[in-house]
Write a protein that holds these residues in place. Structure first.
Motif, PDB file in Angstrom:
ATOM      1  N   GLN A 145       2.307   1.849  -3.430  1.00 22.09           N
ATOM      2  CA  GLN A 145       1.274   2.379  -4.326  1.00 22.09           C
ATOM      3  C   GLN A 145       0.974   3.839  -4.000  1.00 22.09           C
ATOM      4  N   HIS A 191       2.759  -1.715 -12.452  1.00 27.60           N
ATOM      5  CA  HIS A 191       1.640  -1.043 -11.789  1.00 27.60           C
ATOM      6  C   HIS A 191       1.317   0.307 -12.422  1.00 27.60           C
ATOM      7  N   ASP A 192       2.348   1.085 -12.741  1.00 26.03           N
ATOM      8  CA  ASP A 192       2.141   2.446 -13.259  1.00 26.03           C
ATOM      9  C   ASP A 192       3.266   2.797 -14.236  1.00 26.03           C
ATOM     10  N   ASP A 213       0.825  -1.212   0.000  1.00 30.18           N
ATOM     11  CA  ASP A 213       0.000   0.000   0.000  1.00 30.18           C
ATOM     12  C   ASP A 213       0.859   1.261   0.000  1.00 30.18           C
ATOM     13  N   ALA A 226       6.672  -2.008  -9.876  1.00 29.08           N
ATOM     14  CA  ALA A 226       6.232  -0.622  -9.986  1.00 29.08           C
ATOM     15  C   ALA A 226       5.998  -0.268 -11.450  1.00 29.08           C
TER      16      ALA A 226
END
Length: 81
Positions: free
Chosen positions: A15, A62-63, A12, A59
């Protein structure tokens, strides 16, 4: 990637760091204030964690837009030194 052990998703906090980097900040100190208030981190520690995240394939998955943008910024700054 090892097929027997799936990669752990981003935590978390990881993120949240990427989410904070997607935002725009107006005025001096606004980003540092958000780092302290929202994440409870000292800015120096935040940037250490962010730098490590930029090298984490999770990472990137994720983005990718944010991670690739920040990687370009990092490389530009390294080239200026």
């Amino acid at each position: 990637m090892n097929q027997n052990r799936p990669e752990q998703p981003l935590a978390d906090r990881e993120q949240a760091i990427l989410a904070l980097e997607r935002r725009g900040f107006s005025g001096p100190g606004a980003k540092e204030r958000a780092i302290r208030e929202e994440l409870g981190l000292a800015p120096v520690r935040y940037y250490q964690l962010l730098n490590a995240l930029l090298d984490d394939p999770r990472a990137l998955a994720h983005d990718p837009v944010t991670v690739n943008r920040l990687r370009r910024v990092r490389e530009t700054r390294r080239g200026e030194r």
